[in-house]
Design an enzyme around this catalytic site. Structure first.
Site, PDB file in Angstrom:
ATOM      1  N   SER B  15     -47.445 -39.891 -23.828  1.00 18.46           N
ATOM      2  CA  SER B  15     -48.038 -39.840 -25.208  1.00 18.46           C
ATOM      3  C   SER B  15     -49.419 -39.101 -25.303  1.00 18.46           C
ATOM      4  CB  SER B  15     -48.246 -41.135 -25.852  1.00 18.46           C
ATOM      5  OG  SER B  15     -47.082 -41.760 -25.838  1.00 18.46           O
ATOM      6  N   ARG B  38     -57.141 -41.909 -28.065  1.00 18.58           N
ATOM      7  CA  ARG B  38     -56.593 -43.255 -28.305  1.00 18.58           C
ATOM      8  C   ARG B  38     -56.186 -43.696 -29.908  1.00 18.58           C
ATOM      9  NH1 ARG B  38     -54.763 -47.121 -25.250  1.00 18.58           N
ATOM     10  NH2 ARG B  38     -55.414 -45.863 -23.463  1.00 18.58           N
ATOM     11  N   HIS B  41     -53.256 -41.925 -30.916  1.00 20.07           N
ATOM     12  CA  HIS B  41     -51.998 -42.657 -30.060  1.00 20.07           C
ATOM     13  C   HIS B  41     -51.610 -44.059 -31.124  1.00 20.07           C
ATOM     14  CE1 HIS B  41     -50.517 -45.680 -27.066  1.00 20.07           C
ATOM     15  NE2 HIS B  41     -50.157 -44.643 -26.900  1.00 20.07           N
TER      16      HIS B  41
END
Lengths: 212, 212
Positions: B15, B38, B41
């Site tokens: 990812s 993040r 994500h």
């Protein structure tokens, strides 16, 4: 800095008015609009006006299930934390999340599958009507699809809103093609906050309808 | 349906590689990039590449604070649920969230302020270094600004990422203009998931650096 002077209780009302205004020509049937708007309220992301897909009759069926005491199964504790459990309890429902259970982790490790897969198998054994609220794990949706096909699992609703970049889009397409009543955020977007917001939007509609 | 065959442990790595690729020319200093990625994500929303604002040196200072046992205060239990508390505990830290405490609700009602305001006052009395992770309540940021000005509160970091439509943008501007080390999502966007993702991005950097 200029702040709008507004009572805490009125902030949500005002927010929904702003969202409705900015949606402009995008008008939804009320039962669906209340869900879409609460998701935008929790994300400030108007993409959800386009990517939320509701199967025919999904909302009224889910409201009826909750009214009759359906339980809710989530894929993460973050979704569980975001659901208004007090309101759910008024109708007799509870929220379950098996993913952090020690024995689920152990079994997943032994079998080489995700904890989400194992936790959906556990959930399928609950002997009450269930709404699944999946905000993170594509493997949870893949497992639900398998359980529906192979073991005749019949969810009252699948809220399929995992977020991410690997197998997420595909896992949501599985649910979109299934016979299960569903609310799915097509594409990559979604998340714990979105899953919890959808459950709460259903709960608040029911509270409003039942005059609680 | 074609799924990518990938081990659970590799999904996150894959990812992040996709996110890095799609960011293209948008290259960040590593300590900041790990936070930005993040957040993307956890939201699949690339807007965060533009709207996350880091005060000078905010990340290294926060890492040092966590390493020395700083605690984390959140504005909601959903943010608390999303933080990797096991990893934080390795450094001696704990997560606190006062907003759902019965006596906080009572005091807020009596004074006609939000529960978030009262819970920030409680947090200011902790006698440990604190990182604030605010994902929902603009009034929490407004109260932190007041406590810094009037009561010399000195947070190690303010993660200011409430989401919404009323007073949210303005409350974040207050923190952007303050002397406090901060990571702020400028504009309307943010949320519990974003606040937790930022804390976890800091924790994982530290774990990586310390070789845990």
């Amino acid at each position: 800095m200029d702040f709008e002077i507004i009572k805490p209780a009125d902030i949500e009302k005002r927010s929904f008015a702003i969202i409705t205004e900015e949606l402009g020509d995008r008008v939804f049937p009320e039962e669906i609009g209340l869900v879409v708007k609460r998701v935008i309220h929790t994300s400030a992301d108007f993409d959800y006006a386009d990517n939320l897909v509701f199967s025919e009759g999904a909302v009224p069926r889910a409201l009826e299930a909750i009214r009759n005491g359906a339980h809710i199964v989530t894929d993460t504790n973050m979704v569980k934390a975001g659901i208004n459990k007090k309101t759910l309890a008024k109708f007799g429902g509870e929220v379950h999340c098996f993913v952090a259970d020690a024995d689920v982790a152990e079994e997943a490790k032994q079998r080489g599958v995700t904890r989400s897969t194992v936790s959906m198998e556990r959930a399928a054994k609950l002997d009450v009507p269930v709404i699944f609220a999946i905000g993170n794990a594509p493997t949870a949706l893949i497992e639900l699809d398998r359980l529906m096909r192979e073991q005749d699992l019949k969810p009252e609703l699948i809220i399929g809103v995992p977020v991410g970049f690997v197998n997420v889009v595909e896992s949501k397409e599985l649910i979109l093609q299934s016979q299960a009543p569903h609310i799915v955020a097509r594409g990559r977007k979604g998340g714990s906050n979105v899953a919890a917001a959808i459950v709460n939007a259903l709960l608040y509609q029911l509270v409003h309808r039942e005059g609680f």
